[in-house]
Structures are given as structure tokens and as C-alpha cells.
Design a protein around this motif. Structure first.
Motif, PDB file in Angstrom:
ATOM      1  N   PHE A  96      34.190  43.324  26.972  1.00 32.83           N
ATOM      2  CA  PHE A  96      33.462  44.102  28.143  1.00 32.83           C
ATOM      3  C   PHE A  96      34.024  45.390  28.079  1.00 32.83           C
ATOM      4  O   PHE A  96      34.964  46.138  27.633  1.00 32.83           O
ATOM      5  N   ILE A  97      33.246  46.443  28.789  1.00 31.67           N
ATOM      6  CA  ILE A  97      33.330  47.568  29.295  1.00 31.67           C
ATOM      7  C   ILE A  97      33.452  47.829  30.899  1.00 31.67           C
ATOM      8  O   ILE A  97      32.583  47.324  31.450  1.00 31.67           O
ATOM      9  N   THR A  98      34.665  48.495  31.265  1.00 37.11           N
ATOM     10  CA  THR A  98      34.778  48.719  32.609  1.00 37.11           C
ATOM     11  C   THR A  98      34.162  49.852  33.013  1.00 37.11           C
ATOM     12  O   THR A  98      33.830  50.920  32.402  1.00 37.11           O
ATOM     13  N   SER A  99      33.856  50.302  34.301  1.00 33.55           N
ATOM     14  CA  SER A  99      33.516  51.370  34.881  1.00 33.55           C
ATOM     15  C   SER A  99      33.950  52.752  34.501  1.00 33.55           C
ATOM     16  O   SER A  99      33.532  53.677  34.273  1.00 33.55           O
ATOM     17  N   PRO A 100      35.422  52.797  34.692  1.00 38.53           N
ATOM     18  CA  PRO A 100      36.233  53.818  33.993  1.00 38.53           C
ATOM     19  C   PRO A 100      35.950  54.381  32.700  1.00 38.53           C
ATOM     20  O   PRO A 100      36.053  55.705  32.492  1.00 38.53           O
ATOM     21  N   GLU A 101      35.563  53.167  31.659  1.00 37.14           N
ATOM     22  CA  GLU A 101      35.366  53.416  30.590  1.00 37.14           C
ATOM     23  C   GLU A 101      34.067  54.086  30.277  1.00 37.14           C
ATOM     24  O   GLU A 101      33.773  54.689  29.223  1.00 37.14           O
ATOM     25  N   ILE A 102      33.191  53.818  31.112  1.00 40.04           N
ATOM     26  CA  ILE A 102      32.004  54.297  31.022  1.00 40.04           C
ATOM     27  C   ILE A 102      31.653  55.825  31.298  1.00 40.04           C
ATOM     28  O   ILE A 102      31.080  56.422  30.640  1.00 40.04           O
ATOM     29  N   SER A 103      32.444  56.159  32.486  1.00 41.31           N
ATOM     30  CA  SER A 103      32.101  57.521  32.964  1.00 41.31           C
ATOM     31  C   SER A 103      33.521  58.135  33.681  1.00 41.31           C
ATOM     32  O   SER A 103      33.924  57.362  34.575  1.00 41.31           O
ATOM     33  N   GLN A 104      33.705  59.274  33.427  1.00 41.67           N
ATOM     34  CA  GLN A 104      34.920  59.984  34.153  1.00 41.67           C
ATOM     35  C   GLN A 104      34.570  60.136  35.590  1.00 41.67           C
ATOM     36  O   GLN A 104      35.757  59.960  36.400  1.00 41.67           O
ATOM     37  N   VAL A 105      33.452  60.160  35.937  1.00 40.52           N
ATOM     38  CA  VAL A 105      33.052  60.486  37.278  1.00 40.52           C
ATOM     39  C   VAL A 105      33.597  59.290  38.207  1.00 40.52           C
ATOM     40  O   VAL A 105      33.857  59.609  39.363  1.00 40.52           O
ATOM     41  N   PHE A 106      33.602  58.067  37.689  1.00 35.12           N
ATOM     42  CA  PHE A 106      34.228  56.897  38.524  1.00 35.12           C
ATOM     43  C   PHE A 106      35.266  57.136  38.943  1.00 35.12           C
ATOM     44  O   PHE A 106      35.874  57.081  40.345  1.00 35.12           O
ATOM     45  N   GLY A 107      36.292  57.624  38.251  1.00 43.61           N
ATOM     46  CA  GLY A 107      37.825  57.728  38.512  1.00 43.61           C
ATOM     47  C   GLY A 107      37.785  59.116  39.306  1.00 43.61           C
ATOM     48  O   GLY A 107      38.761  59.045  40.361  1.00 43.61           O
ATOM     49  N   GLU A 108      37.189  59.970  39.016  1.00 46.57           N
ATOM     50  CA  GLU A 108      37.193  61.220  39.836  1.00 46.57           C
ATOM     51  C   GLU A 108      36.969  61.047  41.306  1.00 46.57           C
ATOM     52  O   GLU A 108      37.527  61.668  42.162  1.00 46.57           O
ATOM     53  N   LEU A 109      35.829  60.113  41.657  1.00 46.35           N
ATOM     54  CA  LEU A 109      35.394  59.734  43.006  1.00 46.35           C
ATOM     55  C   LEU A 109      36.510  59.216  43.628  1.00 46.35           C
ATOM     56  O   LEU A 109      36.780  59.171  44.988  1.00 46.35           O
ATOM     57  N   VAL A 110      37.011  58.294  42.748  1.00 42.16           N
ATOM     58  CA  VAL A 110      38.058  57.379  43.426  1.00 42.16           C
ATOM     59  C   VAL A 110      39.234  58.271  43.912  1.00 42.16           C
ATOM     60  O   VAL A 110      39.798  58.155  44.968  1.00 42.16           O
ATOM     61  N   GLY A 111      39.416  59.185  43.056  1.00 37.86           N
ATOM     62  CA  GLY A 111      40.711  60.291  43.619  1.00 37.86           C
ATOM     63  C   GLY A 111      40.256  61.023  44.742  1.00 37.86           C
ATOM     64  O   GLY A 111      41.252  61.142  45.567  1.00 37.86           O
ATOM     65  N   ILE A 112      39.080  61.434  44.859  1.00 35.31           N
ATOM     66  CA  ILE A 112      38.356  62.051  45.833  1.00 35.31           C
ATOM     67  C   ILE A 112      38.508  61.523  47.150  1.00 35.31           C
ATOM     68  O   ILE A 112      39.098  61.763  48.376  1.00 35.31           O
ATOM     69  N   ASP A 350      31.314  39.178  50.321  1.00 34.62           N
ATOM     70  CA  ASP A 350      31.894  38.824  51.668  1.00 34.62           C
ATOM     71  C   ASP A 350      31.791  37.176  51.915  1.00 34.62           C
ATOM     72  O   ASP A 350      31.391  37.069  52.906  1.00 34.62           O
ATOM     73  N   GLN A 351      31.978  36.437  51.113  1.00 35.87           N
ATOM     74  CA  GLN A 351      31.687  34.894  51.050  1.00 35.87           C
ATOM     75  C   GLN A 351      32.626  34.247  49.938  1.00 35.87           C
ATOM     76  O   GLN A 351      33.148  34.851  49.064  1.00 35.87           O
ATOM     77  N   ALA A 352      32.668  32.857  50.118  1.00 33.52           N
ATOM     78  CA  ALA A 352      33.290  32.206  49.140  1.00 33.52           C
ATOM     79  C   ALA A 352      32.194  31.814  48.158  1.00 33.52           C
ATOM     80  O   ALA A 352      30.999  31.978  48.696  1.00 33.52           O
ATOM     81  N   PHE A 353      32.434  31.293  46.912  1.00 33.85           N
ATOM     82  CA  PHE A 353      31.421  31.046  45.861  1.00 33.85           C
ATOM     83  C   PHE A 353      31.735  29.638  45.173  1.00 33.85           C
ATOM     84  O   PHE A 353      32.781  28.977  45.467  1.00 33.85           O
ATOM     85  N   GLU A 354      30.755  28.970  44.606  1.00 32.17           N
ATOM     86  CA  GLU A 354      30.763  27.647  44.441  1.00 32.17           C
ATOM     87  C   GLU A 354      30.950  27.715  42.888  1.00 32.17           C
ATOM     88  O   GLU A 354      31.589  26.686  42.214  1.00 32.17           O
ATOM     89  N   ASN A 355      30.357  28.353  42.068  1.00 29.03           N
ATOM     90  CA  ASN A 355      30.246  28.352  40.800  1.00 29.03           C
ATOM     91  C   ASN A 355      30.007  29.665  40.178  1.00 29.03           C
ATOM     92  O   ASN A 355      29.066  30.005  39.485  1.00 29.03           O
ATOM     93  N   SER A 356      31.103  30.487  40.214  1.00 30.33           N
ATOM     94  CA  SER A 356      31.094  31.746  39.568  1.00 30.33           C
ATOM     95  C   SER A 356      31.876  31.952  38.193  1.00 30.33           C
ATOM     96  O   SER A 356      32.016  33.008  37.658  1.00 30.33           O
ATOM     97  N   PHE A 357      32.841  31.049  38.175  1.00 25.20           N
ATOM     98  CA  PHE A 357      33.688  31.046  36.921  1.00 25.20           C
ATOM     99  C   PHE A 357      32.864  31.225  35.568  1.00 25.20           C
ATOM    100  O   PHE A 357      32.047  30.393  35.461  1.00 25.20           O
ATOM    101  N   ARG A 358      33.251  32.250  34.735  1.00 19.40           N
ATOM    102  CA  ARG A 358      32.723  32.311  33.512  1.00 19.40           C
ATOM    103  C   ARG A 358      33.354  33.016  32.730  1.00 19.40           C
ATOM    104  O   ARG A 358      34.553  33.448  32.796  1.00 19.40           O
ATOM    105  N   ALA A 359      33.065  32.879  31.499  1.00 15.92           N
ATOM    106  CA  ALA A 359      33.630  33.427  30.258  1.00 15.92           C
ATOM    107  C   ALA A 359      32.808  34.794  29.392  1.00 15.92           C
ATOM    108  O   ALA A 359      31.752  34.510  29.227  1.00 15.92           O
ATOM    109  N   PHE A 360      33.572  35.690  29.167  1.00 19.67           N
ATOM    110  CA  PHE A 360      33.023  36.618  28.155  1.00 19.67           C
ATOM    111  C   PHE A 360      33.387  36.809  26.865  1.00 19.67           C
ATOM    112  O   PHE A 360      34.780  36.879  26.613  1.00 19.67           O
ATOM    113  N   LYS A 361      32.665  36.901  25.562  1.00 16.23           N
ATOM    114  CA  LYS A 361      33.393  37.067  24.436  1.00 16.23           C
ATOM    115  C   LYS A 361      32.130  38.118  23.692  1.00 16.23           C
ATOM    116  O   LYS A 361      30.992  37.718  23.673  1.00 16.23           O
ATOM    117  N   ASP A 362      32.806  39.209  23.091  1.00 20.44           N
ATOM    118  CA  ASP A 362      31.761  40.081  22.455  1.00 20.44           C
ATOM    119  C   ASP A 362      30.805  40.525  23.357  1.00 20.44           C
ATOM    120  O   ASP A 362      29.545  40.543  22.771  1.00 20.44           O
TER     121      ASP A 362
END
Length: 469
Positions: A96-112, A350-362
């Protein structure tokens, strides 16, 4: 660990030990439960070391909880998904690719956002940064670069604030090595400590203004899976598919269940034959869970992460106001703590979930029992549960969608500034594509939520969460 949190954990473990029951398997009518011991299974020659550990545990004690399965798959020493140095976790070569890995702007705005809270708190003399699950250190690197440009002046003695410490909550030795390579130079240049902790509980309160970020941390914490039956709530567990045994059917209960495990899968979902202490106790963890459970129809599932609850409570104690004079004495802190702020950014709502468990590969979703230890496992975060865990020690804000948070924080302006600085059309296109992905209403912009919490007495309204803005 803070004593009050430790007491809560110990109390929970006394009434909710790692639950084991007799062997189970599925039937066409639903889940079946067993009264006879399984014969000794034979393992396929292709079984992996981690699969053997799981199967041996099931053989020895019976089916295991989903919490045990998930924690083993992700963090078992040297074999778990995050602890095995041979796993390519992040980026194009990872799963998977996380938001900070996609764009530096993400981390910059968290810092702001962090700097905004620091200013609202009256510009305390010192700050501390804490990250839970830092990955490759990209997000922290972007946050530090942003804060340094505004509040830190290297080698000038004109700093607006002292950066005392960078705390990283990371259990994987392999990931710690990567993070040190990313962040050590900054820590040395600005004379601050760079420390690692195996668990959040080992991070102590500080007189510095503490800024906390947890990006895709809570979704990887283990959870228990429950199902509502005519006889009450029961735990859904993980059993082996290798040991068929005689079953006695519960024909009085019709329950919809997930599809049978794919051919070759070594594990399957099974239902506890009766309500146990774990299923009863987790539903009493908070009024939110109790209300949710009471209103769900028979056949419903419910995912409950006790670890998420405990970690959220620990965060509120790390930066929050002491709740009572008794708690102040026990935790050995005074009300004039340095305070702080934090952001939790993750899948969920903002709620509980019933069936969100999942797995990622490639970069693809696969079965949750596919190649344990080699796939990423994740479950949606129940932000309502986190709020109740934090209690009155902090002010809570949101959650907002990631798109709303980034856009309100000025992402379009920052992106256009980067576009103007780009040297060629290819670079400009890359910047724009990355920004669009972060706020995509059909993807990350909607699925990710941003939840804020603060201990800033003078500022009850916090941008961009306040609805008046």
C-alpha cells in the motif's frame, strides 16, 4: 504505562483472557459448534513458519480470537508483516501507499496545524513531537521541515521555540533503522533527542507542549469479532481447516456467515458455542458499544478493538488535563502539564463497524487468511469509541474527511505554489495527480478521516474542525 490505564488493562485481562473454546466449523446453515476433540492434523509441506505457529497454538488450546490472529500476523518477532525485514511494506513495491508517501503537502499541512495549536496555547517555550507508527519516517520528516522553517532557525540562536524531543512509537527494529536514516540528521542539527519506544505506554508526560500524530496506526490494532445470536452475543474465532470432526448443530439459530474459506486456506471463522466473559465485557467497555449492540438485529457482527480504546485513553493522559485529584496523585503529574494537541488519521468513521476487516497484498484486497505475515491486515477505526476512551481530559474535534481537512488547511494554495516551482511539465503533472488522489471523493479523500484532540485552555474552537469556519 500510566497507572490508571494499567489498571484498566489488568482488569480487562482478568475478565477477558485470551479466549479458547472447543473446535468449530461451518455448515451450510451457518456456524456449528463441536463437543469432541479434533484428531491430530497433518500440516501441508508448504506451510510457512508463521502459519505453523498459528496452527500449533490452535492445536494446543483451540480456536483463537481475531485479536490474537491479527496481532500475531502483524507483529510476531521477525515473522510478522511489520517485523519481517524481507517484507516490502510501503511504496510501489509494497502492499500500500500512504498519504505522506504520495505528497509532501500532506505532512506540511499537519505541521501547520500543529503550529496553529502551539500559537493558540500561547507559544510555550518548548515542544515535543510524538508519532505512533512512523513508517519510513516520511510524515515526521515533512512535519519537522515545516516547523523548522517557521519556528526554528538553525545555528542562529533565534529559535521561536525549543524542540526538546522526537518520540517514535515503533516496535520493528527494521523500521527503526529506516526512520533513523531519515531523521537523525535533523535531530543532530537542531540538538534535540531522537528516541524510540516499543509502546505508547512508555512515553511519559512532559512539561513541553506535546504534538502527537497517528497516521494509519489504529487501523492495525487487533480487534475482537462478535456475532449476535438468539442466545446473546458470542465471539467469532479463528480455527484450522485441517481437522474435520464430529459436530452437533445449533439448529435453533439461523445466522448469516461469511463465505466458506477458499480452497487451500488453512484457517476459517467459527462461532463460540456460548457467550463468554470476553464477549460480555467488551460490550460494556463504553456506553457507545452497549447502545450499538442493543440496537443491532440477530445475525449482526461487531468489531471491537480493546487496544484502540486503551491507546486512546493513554493519549488523553499523555497531553490531557488530570481528571481528578486522585488521578493527579496516582499519575504523579500536576495540572500545569505542558498540554498539547494531536491528530489521528485513519480509515473509519464515528461509529462501530460490522465487517471492515480486510487484507492487502500487492495493492489488492485479498482474503484475510491469505499468506499470514505477508499481507497487511486492517480494520476500520471506531472514532466514537476513541472519544469515549479519552473522556474529559482533552477537547475532541471531528472527525472530518481527509479531503475537508486538507482543503480547509489550504492545500490548493500550497499545491499551486509547488506547481509554479516545478521545472517541467512531467513534474507539474505528478504534483497535481498526487494532490487529486489525496482528496479524491471516491477514494482517500472520503475514506480517510481526521480526528483532532487538544488540551489548550484558551482555545475551545479549533480550525478546521469548528463548524463556524
Amino acid at each position: 504505562m500510566f497507572p490508571s490505564t494499567l489498571r484498566a488493562r489488568n482488569l480487562f485481562l482478568r475478565v477477558c483472557p485470551l479466549t479458547t473454546v472447543k473446535w468449530h466449523r461451518k455448515s451450510p446453515r451457518g456456524l456449528r459448534w463441536y463437543t469432541e476433540k479434533a484428531p491430530e492434523p497433518r500440516y501441508p509441506s508448504s506451510v510457512s513458519p508463521l502459519e505453523k505457529i498459528l496452527l500449533d497454538g490452535i492445536k494446543a488450546t483451540g480456536p483463537i480470537s481475531f485479536a490474537t490472529y491479527m496481532q500475531t500476523c502483524l507483529t510476531f518477532p521477525n515473522l510478522g508483516y511489520y517485523t519481517n525485514p524481507d517484507n516490502s511494506v510501503f511504496g510501489a513495491r509494497g502492499d500500500f501507499i500512504t498519504s505522506p508517501e504520495i505528497s509532501q503537502v500532506f505532512g506540511e499541512l499537519v505541521g501547520i496545524w500543529f503550529l496553529q495549536q502551539w500559537i493558540s496555547a500561547g507559544r510555550p517555550n518548548s515542544i515535543r513531537l510524538v508519532e505512533l507508527g512512523p513508517g519510513r519516517g516520511t510524515l515526521m520528516d515533512d512535519i519537522l521541515r515545516t516547523i523548522s522553517r517557521i519556528a526554528l532557525k538553525e545555528n542562529t540562536g533565534q529559535n521561536l521555540v525549543q524542540l526538546k524531543e522526537i518520540c517514535l512509537v515503533e516496535a520493528s527494529p527494521a523500521m527503526r533503522t529506516i526512520q533513523e536514516g531519515k531523521l537523525r540528521d535533523f535531530a543532530d542539527r537542531f540538538g534535540c533527542e531522537l528516541n524510540w519506544h516499543d509502546m505508547l505506554s512508555s512515553v511519559k508526560r512532559s512539561d513541553a507542549f506535546t504534538m502527537v500524530v497517528a497516521h494509519e496506526f489504529f487501523d492495525a490494532l487487533p480487534f475482537y469479532l462478535l456475532q449476535k445470536t438468539q442466545d446473546g452475543w458470542r465471539e467469532v474465532m479463528v480455527a484450522s481447516t485441517l481437522a474435520p470432526i464430529k459436530a452437533r448443530s445449533r439448529s435453533d439459530t439461523e445466522i448469516d456467515t461469511p463465505s466458506p474459506p477458499p480452497d487451500g486456506t488453512l484457517f476459517q471463522r467459527v462461532l463460540s458455542p456460548a457467550s463468554n466473559s470476553m464477549s460480555r465485557s467488551v460490550l460494556n467497555l463504553s456506553p457507545h458499544l452497549a447502545d450499538t449492540a442493543a440496537n443491532l438485529p440477530i445475525g449482526s457482527f461487531l468489531e471491537v478493538s480493546v487496544e484502540s480504546y486503551l491507546n486512546a485513553a493513554a493519549l488523553s493522559q499523555l497531553i490531557g488535563r488530570p481528571k481528578t485529584s486522585e488521578e493527579t496523585q496516582v499519575d504523579n503529574v500536576v495540572p500545569s502539564t505542558g498540554g498539547g494537541c494531536g491528530l489521528i488519521i485513519d480509515y473509519g468513521g464515528d461509529q462501530a463497524f460490522e465487517n471492515s476487516f480486510r487484507a492487502f497484498k500487492d495493492h489488492r484486497i485479498v482474503d484475510v487468511f491469505h499468506q499470514p505475515g505477508r499481507t497487511d491486515l486492517t480494520a476500520n477505526v471506531d472514532f466514537a469509541l476513541l472519544k469515549q476512551a479519552m473522556g474529559a481530559r482533552v477537547d475532541k474535534h471531528g472527525p472530518l474527511t481527509q479531503a475537508d481537512f486538507l482543503n480547509r488547511m489550504g492545500m490548493p494554495v500550497r499545491v499551486m505554489g509547488l506547481v509554479r516551482q516545478a521545472k517541467d511539465e512531467e513534474r507539474r503533472s505528478t504534483i497535481l495527480d498526487a494532490a487529486e488522489r489525496l482528496v479524491d471523493p471516491a477514494g482517500m479523500g472520503k475514506e480517510y478521516k481526521v480526528f483532532g484532540f487538544t488540551n489548550i485552555e484558551a482555545s475551545p474552537s479549533v480550525y478546521p474542525f469548528d463548524k463556524e469556519f
